[in-house]
Design a protein around this motif. Sequence first.
Motif: not given
Length: 348
Positions: A161-177, A197-205
Amino acid sequence: MRRSGDSEAPAGSSLTARARDGDGEAFRQLVEPHRRELQVHCYRILGSVQDAEDVLQETLLAAWRGIGGYEERASVRTWLYRIATNRCLNVLRAGARRAPGRVAYRPEVSLPEPTHRRAEPSWLEPYPDALLEEIATRVPGPEARYELRESVSLAFLTALQELPPRQRVVLVLRDVLGFRAAEAAKILETSENAVNGTLKRARATLARALPGAGRESAPLPKSPAERRVVAEFGRAFEAGDVDAIVALLTEDASLTMPPLPLEYHGPAAVRTLLSTAAMSGGRQHVLIPTRANGQPAFGCYIRDPRTPILHAHGVLVLTLAGPRITGITRFVDNALLTVFGLPRSLRD
């Protein structure tokens, strides 16, 4: 219809054709196998069971209205995820979906000064394990990094929930699903480079927000080790034995009370909160065991000394590390009890 992977059973095309012709039952059979996992997908992104259900209904309505334009270039599952994901993004862009209807929680007693204050309330809600069991048989895609249990844990969702919306969605699509970058890009109508690029930033956060890798893992659900610590906690909490509760905590344990933006870190802070607020005035609690987010949980009730009625007092979720408790989350919204099939009041 097959459940594994992203493929459709041979009958899928026949169902799709009938659904395009306005056959409501064919449409139901087409989307029903994906209903629960879509709800969990929306829950991960939005953090609210009710909001997730609302968006799920919007998704299914949009799919029904748009079935005529579905050309089967992707599986029905991927098509539905595209609709659901973009509707979740719309909700996040518009701000908290139900914020106007949410009333600020006012504790019955004054609370001690917390060790940390969040900038704003957390509207994260617990998700019943009974619903998760309906999707336990689906295997994530080949690029998933998280198993189902980890991807619905409170620690993971709080960090998410701390991630910006776009990062949150990309991380769920790629790393969860486990959707591939190309698939995620199509769902979001963007480029693979943008997704990566978005996934890289999301993973770091997320790596900074999640608990340290050195923390001992939780015992298996419903294992003897888990049952032992949960039973000890339940007995101590119902007895109002603050010392016994604190003895079960890890040195870095915390207690939070969503949506209150207050956090109590360490056994000493948790002890102060329990002794001066939760257990003050001779309060007596009754805990009804349940499970949430792959973790042991309780429906919490308080005895009324004047009547044989037990009054709702939120939902407690425990986060375990080995044989001890590293997190106590008390969700203060009594309406959440009904999500777990528990009443708002009980007779003692």
